[in-house]
Design a protein around this motif. Structure first.
Motif, PDB file in Angstrom:
ATOM      1  N   TRP A  12       0.851  -1.201   0.000  1.00  0.00           N
ATOM      2  CA  TRP A  12       0.000   0.000   0.000  1.00  0.00           C
ATOM      3  C   TRP A  12       0.882   1.245   0.000  1.00  0.00           C
ATOM      4  O   TRP A  12       0.624   2.201  -0.745  1.00  0.00           O
ATOM      5  CB  TRP A  12      -0.917  -0.019   1.240  1.00  0.00           C
ATOM      6  N   ARG A  15       2.434   2.104  -3.252  1.00  0.00           N
ATOM      7  CA  ARG A  15       1.484   2.609  -4.242  1.00  0.00           C
ATOM      8  C   ARG A  15       0.969   4.016  -3.894  1.00  0.00           C
ATOM      9  O   ARG A  15       0.828   4.879  -4.759  1.00  0.00           O
ATOM     10  CB  ARG A  15       0.324   1.606  -4.375  1.00  0.00           C
ATOM     11  N   TYR A  16       0.639   4.250  -2.620  1.00  0.00           N
ATOM     12  CA  TYR A  16      -0.084   5.487  -2.283  1.00  0.00           C
ATOM     13  C   TYR A  16       0.666   6.453  -1.357  1.00  0.00           C
ATOM     14  O   TYR A  16       0.211   7.578  -1.168  1.00  0.00           O
ATOM     15  CB  TYR A  16      -1.428   5.144  -1.612  1.00  0.00           C
ATOM     16  N   HIS A  47      -8.115  -5.869   4.818  1.00  0.00           N
ATOM     17  CA  HIS A  47      -8.683  -6.055   3.477  1.00  0.00           C
ATOM     18  C   HIS A  47      -7.719  -5.497   2.444  1.00  0.00           C
ATOM     19  O   HIS A  47      -7.956  -4.412   1.893  1.00  0.00           O
ATOM     20  CB  HIS A  47     -10.035  -5.338   3.360  1.00  0.00           C
ATOM     21  N   PRO A  48      -6.636  -6.212   2.164  1.00  0.00           N
ATOM     22  CA  PRO A  48      -5.631  -5.682   1.228  1.00  0.00           C
ATOM     23  C   PRO A  48      -6.238  -5.430  -0.154  1.00  0.00           C
ATOM     24  O   PRO A  48      -6.911  -6.295  -0.706  1.00  0.00           O
ATOM     25  CB  PRO A  48      -4.581  -6.782   1.156  1.00  0.00           C
ATOM     26  N   GLN A  49      -6.013  -4.242  -0.673  1.00  0.00           N
ATOM     27  CA  GLN A  49      -6.525  -3.880  -1.995  1.00  0.00           C
ATOM     28  C   GLN A  49      -5.399  -3.747  -3.013  1.00  0.00           C
ATOM     29  O   GLN A  49      -5.640  -3.652  -4.209  1.00  0.00           O
ATOM     30  CB  GLN A  49      -7.274  -2.537  -1.925  1.00  0.00           C
ATOM     31  N   VAL A  50      -4.173  -3.695  -2.492  1.00  0.00           N
ATOM     32  CA  VAL A  50      -3.036  -3.456  -3.381  1.00  0.00           C
ATOM     33  C   VAL A  50      -2.167  -4.699  -3.415  1.00  0.00           C
ATOM     34  O   VAL A  50      -1.817  -5.249  -2.363  1.00  0.00           O
ATOM     35  CB  VAL A  50      -2.204  -2.254  -2.882  1.00  0.00           C
ATOM     36  N   ALA A 218      -6.486 -12.383  -5.612  1.00  0.00           N
ATOM     37  CA  ALA A 218      -6.431 -10.940  -5.384  1.00  0.00           C
ATOM     38  C   ALA A 218      -5.166 -10.362  -5.977  1.00  0.00           C
ATOM     39  O   ALA A 218      -5.176  -9.321  -6.625  1.00  0.00           O
ATOM     40  CB  ALA A 218      -6.483 -10.657  -3.892  1.00  0.00           C
ATOM     41  N   ARG A 221      -5.489 -10.379  -9.806  1.00  0.00           N
ATOM     42  CA  ARG A 221      -6.429  -9.396 -10.313  1.00  0.00           C
ATOM     43  C   ARG A 221      -5.884  -7.983 -10.203  1.00  0.00           C
ATOM     44  O   ARG A 221      -5.857  -7.239 -11.146  1.00  0.00           O
ATOM     45  CB  ARG A 221      -7.724  -9.477  -9.497  1.00  0.00           C
ATOM     46  N   THR A 225      -4.951  -4.690 -12.749  1.00  0.00           N
ATOM     47  CA  THR A 225      -5.619  -3.389 -12.742  1.00  0.00           C
ATOM     48  C   THR A 225      -4.669  -2.281 -12.322  1.00  0.00           C
ATOM     49  O   THR A 225      -4.884  -1.128 -12.651  1.00  0.00           O
ATOM     50  CB  THR A 225      -6.824  -3.391 -11.783  1.00  0.00           C
ATOM     51  N   ALA A 226      -3.613  -2.638 -11.602  1.00  0.00           N
ATOM     52  CA  ALA A 226      -2.695  -1.610 -11.117  1.00  0.00           C
ATOM     53  C   ALA A 226      -1.853  -1.048 -12.249  1.00  0.00           C
ATOM     54  O   ALA A 226      -1.325   0.039 -12.159  1.00  0.00           O
ATOM     55  CB  ALA A 226      -1.784  -2.183 -10.034  1.00  0.00           C
TER      56      ALA A 226
ATOM     57  N   TYR B  50      -8.252   7.388   0.678  1.00  0.00           N
ATOM     58  CA  TYR B  50      -7.402   6.452  -0.058  1.00  0.00           C
ATOM     59  C   TYR B  50      -7.862   4.995   0.098  1.00  0.00           C
ATOM     60  O   TYR B  50      -7.573   4.167  -0.767  1.00  0.00           O
ATOM     61  CB  TYR B  50      -5.930   6.662   0.325  1.00  0.00           C
ATOM     62  N   ALA B  54      -8.505   3.080  -3.360  1.00  0.00           N
ATOM     63  CA  ALA B  54      -7.895   1.768  -3.638  1.00  0.00           C
ATOM     64  C   ALA B  54      -8.957   0.765  -4.070  1.00  0.00           C
ATOM     65  O   ALA B  54      -8.753  -0.021  -5.008  1.00  0.00           O
ATOM     66  CB  ALA B  54      -7.152   1.280  -2.399  1.00  0.00           C
ATOM     67  N   ARG B  55     -10.110   0.789  -3.393  1.00  0.00           N
ATOM     68  CA  ARG B  55     -11.178  -0.144  -3.752  1.00  0.00           C
ATOM     69  C   ARG B  55     -11.753   0.173  -5.141  1.00  0.00           C
ATOM     70  O   ARG B  55     -11.993  -0.720  -5.947  1.00  0.00           O
ATOM     71  CB  ARG B  55     -12.303  -0.076  -2.708  1.00  0.00           C
ATOM     72  N   GLU B  57     -10.281   1.692  -7.566  1.00  0.00           N
ATOM     73  CA  GLU B  57      -9.274   1.403  -8.600  1.00  0.00           C
ATOM     74  C   GLU B  57      -9.204  -0.098  -8.855  1.00  0.00           C
ATOM     75  O   GLU B  57      -9.157  -0.543  -9.992  1.00  0.00           O
ATOM     76  CB  GLU B  57      -7.914   1.939  -8.144  1.00  0.00           C
ATOM     77  N   ARG B  58      -9.235  -0.869  -7.771  1.00  0.00           N
ATOM     78  CA  ARG B  58      -9.150  -2.319  -7.929  1.00  0.00           C
ATOM     79  C   ARG B  58     -10.360  -2.869  -8.679  1.00  0.00           C
ATOM     80  O   ARG B  58     -10.254  -3.841  -9.417  1.00  0.00           O
ATOM     81  CB  ARG B  58      -9.031  -2.974  -6.552  1.00  0.00           C
TER      82      ARG B  58
END
Lengths: 227, 107
Positions: A12, A15-16, A47-50, A218, A221, A225-226, B50, B54-55, B57-58
């Motif tokens: 994370w 990325r951010y 809830h990892p999104q990255v 995850a 995917r 998208t990244a 953020y 992140a959500r 964007e994913r």
């Protein structure tokens, strides 16, 4: 850099972090913002999104290898849980005076070895390879029987705590599970109801495997998208 | 109906604000934050912003553009615009129902 951003998982941050840091330079964080960042960091761990970059995801390991890590973690964990239930149900052997024999003992030893293999396959870099290998060697030492088995067992437990501490920074939930397993194991005793401690230990291993397994789709995917 | 925003948990509302903010053109984080505050009167914290970005964007509802210095703008995607449109239509019907019932009760 805002120190609170260090609470976020490394993928994370990669990325951010620069963006949020810039945002906080334009609008300094209020007390409410600080709480919001802590809450956001908690969410990012849960809830990892990255996706982790390929280099840190598993030292370049492919999805198939990570599936083996998850599978062996779950299998080994279930074997340990079964060993605990079996030992608790087995009457004390009147001749030898302990229960590290028979099916229950075999389940325990195989469970330790299989989870040790999972730890080694999932190790990322030298820092984690050493405790993971120690766990596997500890599991293998239990094959030697008393009194060497207790050395192997304790080595496995201590190495598991160390591995958990190291992995805490990169993969929070798995690190916490490893630490819990390592801390619980020394309280395990085959001769009384403490044999049942192998059940939560085994379930923790299985849960760690599920966490690793859930990250597979995850990662795939979000990597696409990244880009 | 299940939509890409219905599974965003506590980020569903901020996500909707962000999609509305991006619907008139790309914006970076700080611009989204101030825009949302102007629209709703409530500040959007950086962690919430953020987390929602992140959500989104994913799920492919927004996409990041090349960074401008250390600030990275985001823009809404086609899927994001469709999703936002559906969400707003749903809310419009909900608001209309509420106002109608309130009007009926007041008489």
């Amino acid at each position: 850099m805002n120190r609170l951003l260090r609470l976020y998982p490394r993928p994370w941050r990669e990325r951010y972090e620069a963006e949020v840091d810039e945002l906080l330079a334009e609008r300094p964080a209020s007390l409410r913002d600080r709480f919001d960042l802590v809450r956001g960091a908690t969410d990012a761990w849960l809830h990892p999104q990255v996706a982790a970059p390929a280099s840190t995801a598993a030292d370049g390991a492919g999805g198939a290898e990570r599936l083996v890590v998850a599978g062996s973690s779950i299998l080994g964990g279930l074997l340990l849980a079964a060993a605990g239930l079996s030992m608790n149900a087995t009457p004390l052997n009147a001749t030898v005076g302990y229960k590290e024999t028979g099916v229950a003992g075999a389940l325990l030893i195989v469970g330790l070895i299989v989870t040790g293999i999972s730890a080694v396959l999932g190790a990322r870099g030298r820092r984690t390879v050493i405790p993971a290998t120690t766990m596997l060697l500890g599991g293998l030492l239990t094959l030697a029987g008393w009194p060497i088995l207790i050395v192997g067992f304790l080595a496995y437990a201590i190495a598991c705590v160390i591995l958990g501490l190291i992995r805490l920074a990169a993969s929070g939930p798995v690190g916490i599970l490893f630490m819990a397993i390592g801390i619980t194991l020394p309280s395990f005793n085959t001769e009384d109801e403490r044999a049942l401690l192998l059940v939560p230990v085994g379930l923790a291993w299985a849960l760690a495997g599920v966490v690793v397994g859930r990250r597979l789709p995850a990662l795939t995917r979000s990597a696409s998208t990244a880009r | 109906m299940t939509t890409p925003t219905s599974e965003l948990g506590r980020f569903a509302e901020p996500s909707l604000y962000i999609l509305v903010s991006l619907s008139d053109g790309p914006k970076h984080g700080y611009a989204i934050m101030t825009d949302v505050e102007e629209m709703t009167g409530a500040p959007l914290g950086p962690g919430t912003l953020y987390g929602a970005l992140a959500r989104l964007e994913r799920r492919g509802l927004i996409e990041a553009l090349p960074p401008d210095d250390r600030r990275r703008p985001y823009r809404i995607t086609g899927l994001g615009a469709t999703t936002l449109s559906a969400q707003l239509a749903h809310l419009e019907g909900f608001v209309r129902t509420g106002l109608t019932r309130l009007g009926g009760a007041a008489r």
